[in-house]
Design an enzyme around this catalytic site. Structure first.
Site, short mmCIF file in Angstrom:
data_model
loop_
_atom_site.label_atom_id
_atom_site.label_comp_id
_atom_site.label_asym_id
_atom_site.label_seq_id
_atom_site.Cartn_x
_atom_site.Cartn_y
_atom_site.Cartn_z
N SER A 46 -7.06 -1.67 42.67
CA SER A 46 -8.16 -1.22 41.82
C SER A 46 -9.45 -1.99 42.15
O SER A 46 -9.91 -1.97 43.29
CB SER A 46 -7.74 -1.36 40.36
OG SER A 46 -8.56 -0.59 39.51
N HIS A 50 -1.78 5.06 38.41
CA HIS A 50 -2.69 4.05 38.94
C HIS A 50 -1.99 2.72 39.25
O HIS A 50 -2.45 1.97 40.09
CB HIS A 50 -3.81 3.80 37.92
CG HIS A 50 -4.86 2.86 38.39
ND1 HIS A 50 -5.64 3.09 39.50
CD2 HIS A 50 -5.27 1.65 37.90
CE1 HIS A 50 -6.49 2.10 39.68
NE2 HIS A 50 -6.28 1.20 38.73
#
Length: 283
Positions: free
Chosen positions: A110, A262
């Site tokens: 991320s 994610h």
């Protein structure tokens, strides 16, 4: 009676001072001192806890260093550190220099992916390859109005409300594709850093200092080979970001997983470990 030899337990928790800030990291050494090295960099509102399932897979072949960035996890919530993505990248280069790590690979998840790319732009000769998991991309810097508001005394309460309005469990529901993965251990691991009130003051500085993500022109300056790993159901940084990054980076490939969101290191650690080892030529 055969005597049993006890293998001493290795203390993986470490701390050092960089840029006048206490940095917490975990070192998982390989038995072969010549084994290659991987540095792991977590994402926003996270810590090296997010790699807890990936580390056991990769430490079979690599020395592992997992860093808590300043402001997160167990690192210092300094009020003097400059929390820009570029300076985080410089911190990673300082970390490599301080520990005299030789040509490490870097995994960035991320926001950590942007940090990894900044490190590779600062010192491309010191970093061999990048593995970017659900990498942040093309986000703009906070608006001047928000930055000005961040200096107001009550803004810390705004940050606390923003972080806590949904709760850790609900926030985790948005980052994993399979909600069955969410258990007490996962919730507690992500909630623990927020027991420190200084975390919220650090988040204000992260917001205040954060420049935008790298532009397409800057991405073209990332010369090291890059592996992009993405969950098809990523609701935080959707797949089109990865599809754009793979075109803007000079030497990149993209692998998409149909069964993940994610938080790939938590969701499919064995699958991405295999892909990482293949990319690093260790299969």
């Amino acid at each position: 009676m055969v005597a049993m030899t006890m293998v001493p337990e290795v203390n993986t928790s470490k701390e050092l001072l960089l840029q006048n800030t206490k940095l917490y990291y975990e070192h998982h050494p390989h038995s072969d001192t010549e084994a290659p090295t991987i540095i792991m960099i977590h994402g926003f509102l996270s810590s090296c806890f997010s790699f807890r399932k990936l580390i056991p897979e990769l430490k079979k072949q690599f020395h592992i260093y997992a860093i808590d960035l300043p402001g997160f996890g167990r690192s210092e919530k300094s009020r003097t550190f400059f929390y820009s993505l570029k300076n985080y990248g410089q911190l990673v280069v300082d970390f490599i220099d301080h520990l005299q790590l030789k040509n490490p690979y870097i995994i960035g998840h991320s926001m950590g992916g942007q940090v990894a790319m900044h490190a590779s732009r600062i010192a491309p000769e010191k970093i061999k390859k990048l593995i970017l998991i659900g990498c942040s991309g093309y986000l703009k810097r906070p608006s001047p109005f928000v930055v000005r508001c961040s200096y107001l005394p009550f803004f810390v309460y705004v940050i606390k409300h923003w972080v806590s309005r949904k709760g850790v469990k609900d926030n985790l529901m948005t980052v994993v594709h399979n909600p069955a993965l969410i258990n007490e251990e996962l919730i507690n691991g992500y909630a623990q850093p927020f027991s420190d009130a200084e975390t919220f003051h650090a988040l204000i500085r992260v917001l205040r200092h954060r420049e935008g993500d790298m532009s397409p022109e800057e991405l073209k300056e990332v010369k090291v080979p890059v592996l992009l790993l993405w969950g098809r159901y990523d609701r935080i940084i959707p797949l089109p970001v990865g599809q754009r990054l793979v075109n803007d980076l000079p030497d990149a490939k993209l692998k998409v997983y149909d069964n993940a969101g994610h938080l790939l290191p938590e969701e499919i650690p064995m699958e991405i470990s295999e892909e990482i080892c293949s990319f690093l030529n260790f299969i």
